[in-house]
Scaffold this motif. Structure first.
Motif, mmCIF file in Angstrom:
data_model
loop_
_atom_site.group_PDB
_atom_site.id
_atom_site.type_symbol
_atom_site.label_atom_id
_atom_site.label_comp_id
_atom_site.label_asym_id
_atom_site.label_seq_id
_atom_site.Cartn_x
_atom_site.Cartn_y
_atom_site.Cartn_z
ATOM 1 N N PHE A 97 -101.796 19.367 -23.857
ATOM 2 C CA PHE A 97 -102.076 19.141 -22.293
ATOM 3 C C PHE A 97 -103.094 20.162 -21.692
ATOM 4 O O PHE A 97 -103.287 21.173 -22.408
ATOM 5 N N ASN A 98 -103.610 20.004 -20.402
ATOM 6 C CA ASN A 98 -104.464 20.880 -19.840
ATOM 7 C C ASN A 98 -103.841 21.289 -18.523
ATOM 8 O O ASN A 98 -103.130 20.590 -18.060
ATOM 9 N N VAL A 99 -104.394 22.334 -18.009
ATOM 10 C CA VAL A 99 -103.884 22.881 -16.629
ATOM 11 C C VAL A 99 -105.272 23.460 -16.107
ATOM 12 O O VAL A 99 -105.804 24.197 -16.741
ATOM 13 N N ASP A 100 -105.646 23.159 -14.849
ATOM 14 C CA ASP A 100 -106.603 23.405 -14.122
ATOM 15 C C ASP A 100 -106.232 24.873 -13.164
ATOM 16 O O ASP A 100 -105.242 25.050 -12.802
ATOM 17 N N ASN A 101 -107.432 25.384 -13.038
ATOM 18 C CA ASN A 101 -107.284 26.273 -11.964
ATOM 19 C C ASN A 101 -106.655 26.073 -10.954
ATOM 20 O O ASN A 101 -106.857 25.095 -10.210
ATOM 21 N N GLY A 102 -105.771 27.082 -10.326
ATOM 22 C CA GLY A 102 -104.914 26.622 -8.832
ATOM 23 C C GLY A 102 -103.757 25.756 -9.210
ATOM 24 O O GLY A 102 -103.047 25.352 -8.365
ATOM 25 N N GLU A 103 -103.643 25.344 -10.491
ATOM 26 C CA GLU A 103 -102.323 24.191 -10.684
ATOM 27 C C GLU A 103 -101.070 25.099 -11.462
ATOM 28 O O GLU A 103 -101.058 25.950 -12.122
ATOM 29 N N PHE A 104 -99.975 24.768 -10.715
ATOM 30 C CA PHE A 104 -98.831 25.113 -11.178
ATOM 31 C C PHE A 104 -97.779 24.141 -11.795
ATOM 32 O O PHE A 104 -97.404 23.217 -11.307
ATOM 33 N N VAL A 105 -97.706 24.521 -13.158
ATOM 34 C CA VAL A 105 -97.114 23.395 -14.105
ATOM 35 C C VAL A 105 -95.736 24.130 -14.332
ATOM 36 O O VAL A 105 -95.446 25.192 -14.569
ATOM 37 N N ILE A 106 -94.739 23.304 -14.091
ATOM 38 C CA ILE A 106 -93.371 23.649 -14.665
ATOM 39 C C ILE A 106 -92.966 22.987 -16.192
ATOM 40 O O ILE A 106 -93.092 21.778 -16.174
ATOM 41 N N LEU A 107 -92.484 23.874 -16.956
ATOM 42 C CA LEU A 107 -92.006 23.034 -18.284
ATOM 43 C C LEU A 107 -90.478 22.924 -18.113
ATOM 44 O O LEU A 107 -89.805 24.079 -17.699
ATOM 45 N N LYS A 108 -89.881 21.886 -18.315
ATOM 46 C CA LYS A 108 -88.618 21.688 -18.433
ATOM 47 C C LYS A 108 -88.101 20.950 -19.729
ATOM 48 O O LYS A 108 -89.004 20.362 -20.611
ATOM 49 N N MET A 167 -93.729 32.166 -2.914
ATOM 50 C CA MET A 167 -94.752 32.988 -3.000
ATOM 51 C C MET A 167 -95.528 32.808 -4.335
ATOM 52 O O MET A 167 -96.732 33.117 -4.227
ATOM 53 N N PHE A 168 -95.065 32.589 -5.417
ATOM 54 C CA PHE A 168 -95.604 32.394 -6.906
ATOM 55 C C PHE A 168 -96.720 31.195 -6.674
ATOM 56 O O PHE A 168 -97.750 31.562 -6.921
ATOM 57 N N LYS A 169 -96.341 30.084 -5.865
ATOM 58 C CA LYS A 169 -97.065 29.133 -5.918
ATOM 59 C C LYS A 169 -98.335 29.436 -4.741
ATOM 60 O O LYS A 169 -99.467 29.186 -5.076
ATOM 61 N N LYS A 170 -98.041 30.087 -3.979
ATOM 62 C CA LYS A 170 -99.062 30.510 -2.984
ATOM 63 C C LYS A 170 -99.995 31.548 -3.666
ATOM 64 O O LYS A 170 -101.465 31.225 -3.428
ATOM 65 N N GLN A 171 -99.507 32.575 -4.318
ATOM 66 C CA GLN A 171 -100.509 33.334 -5.039
ATOM 67 C C GLN A 171 -101.394 32.545 -6.134
ATOM 68 O O GLN A 171 -102.426 32.821 -6.010
ATOM 69 N N VAL A 172 -100.890 31.675 -6.698
ATOM 70 C CA VAL A 172 -101.743 30.868 -7.583
ATOM 71 C C VAL A 172 -102.709 30.029 -7.086
ATOM 72 O O VAL A 172 -103.993 29.789 -7.528
ATOM 73 N N LYS A 173 -102.381 29.517 -5.964
ATOM 74 C CA LYS A 173 -103.532 28.796 -5.024
ATOM 75 C C LYS A 173 -104.489 29.539 -4.507
ATOM 76 O O LYS A 173 -105.725 29.388 -4.758
ATOM 77 N N ASP A 174 -104.090 30.740 -4.011
ATOM 78 C CA ASP A 174 -105.054 31.453 -3.242
ATOM 79 C C ASP A 174 -105.988 32.081 -4.048
ATOM 80 O O ASP A 174 -107.126 32.422 -4.061
ATOM 81 N N GLU A 175 -105.373 32.373 -5.434
ATOM 82 C CA GLU A 175 -106.201 33.331 -6.368
ATOM 83 C C GLU A 175 -106.900 32.296 -7.312
ATOM 84 O O GLU A 175 -107.602 32.888 -8.384
#
Length: 222
Positions: free
Chosen positions: A27-38, A183-191
Motif C-alpha cells: 500500500f502507499n501513503v501520501d503526505n498529509g494522509e492519516f491511515v489507521i491499521l486495524k 490533535m494528531f490528525k491536525k498536526q499531520v495535516k498542518d505539517e
C-alpha cells in the motif's frame, strides 16, 4: 511525496516451526494522509509497524520514501528515527530521571535544535495537549494517561516526516483519546506528515483518511 510499501513479507522461526506473519503487504501513503491499521490480535499490524520504523527487518519486499529506499546500506535506522521518523509505542517509555519538558527538549537538541528552540517547541507541544502545568514533574508523578500524552508529543518533537503509532490512546479515557487523535490528525495535516496508527478503538476510525484492515498477515480491505 509518498511512502510505498511493496510486497513486505515476514516470518519467524525455521522449518516446521516457521510462522509467516506478513504475506505480501502492499500500500502507499501520501503526505498529509492519516491511515489507521486495524485487525484482530495476531493479524500482523505491530510487526508491520516495527518494520516500517526500522526496528525489525522484513524477509522480502521494500519500503520507498520519495522513490528511494527508506532504509539502505548507507542509512542507519536509529539515525532515521531521530530525524525522519516519530514512533509512539503502546507504553510511554519515558526516561525516569528526566522532567516532562526535558523528555522533549532532549530529542530536540539531539535532532539539531538549540536548547532555547527545543524548550520553546516543547512548551508549545505540551500546552497543546493540556500538560503545560506538568512541565517540571518527573514521570512517576504522572498518571498513565499523562505519560502517554507526553510520549505522543515527544514523537512530534523532531519534525518527523513519518509518524508511526501503536495503540497510542490505549491508556486514555474516551474523551481524552478523541482529543488526542483530533490533535494528531491536525498536526499531520498542518505539517504534511505521513501517519500510520494502529488502534482497536472503533470510535477513532472516523478520523482516518483511510482504514487498512489486516487479517492473517494480508490486507483484506482498505
Amino acid at each position: 511525496m509518498t511512502l510505498e510499501i511493496q510486497n513486505i513479507t515476514k516470518s519467524f522461526g525455521r522449518g516446521q516451526a516457521e510462522t509467516q506473519v506478513l504475506k505480501g503487504i502492499d500500500f502507499n501513503v501520501d503526505n498529509g494522509e492519516f491511515v489507521i491499521l486495524k485487525g484482530a490480535s495476531g493479524s500482523g499490524k505491530t510487526t508491520l509497524l516495527t518494520i516500517l520504523g526500522g526496528l525489525l527487518t522484513a524477509n522480502d519486499g521494500q519500503i520507498l520514501y520519495n522513490n528511494a529506499p527508506l532504509f539502505s546500506a548507507q542509512s542507519k535506522p536509529a539515525a532515521l528515527r531521530l530525524t525522519e521518523i516519530g514512533f509512539i509505542f503502546q507504553s510511554a517509555h519515558l526516561v525516569p530521571y528526566l522532567k516532562v519538558q526535558d523528555q522533549l527538549i532532549t530529542i530536540g537538541v539531539e535532532a539539531g535544535m538549540t536548547k532555547k528552540e527545543a524548550r520553546t517547541k516543547a512548551e508549545m507541544l505540551l500546552n497543546r495537549i493540556g500538560l503545560n502545568h506538568r512541565l517540571d514533574v518527573f514521570p512517576h508523578m504522572l498518571s498513565g494517561g499523562e505519560k502517554q500524552r507526553v510520549a505522543i508529543m515527544r514523537a512530534f518533537m523532531n519534525n518527523p516526516k513519518i509518524i508511526l503509532a501503536d495503540e497510542p490512546t490505549a491508556s486514555l479515557d474516551a474523551a481524552r483519546a478523541t482529543e488526542v487523535v483530533e490533535m494528531f490528525k491536525k498536526q499531520v495535516k498542518d505539517e504534511q506528515m505521513i501517519a500510520i496508527m494502529i488502534t482497536h478503538d472503533n470510535r477513532l476510525l472516523e478520523y482516518a483518511d483511510r482504514i487498512i484492515e489486516l487479517e492473517d498477515g494480508k490486507i483484506v480491505q482498505q
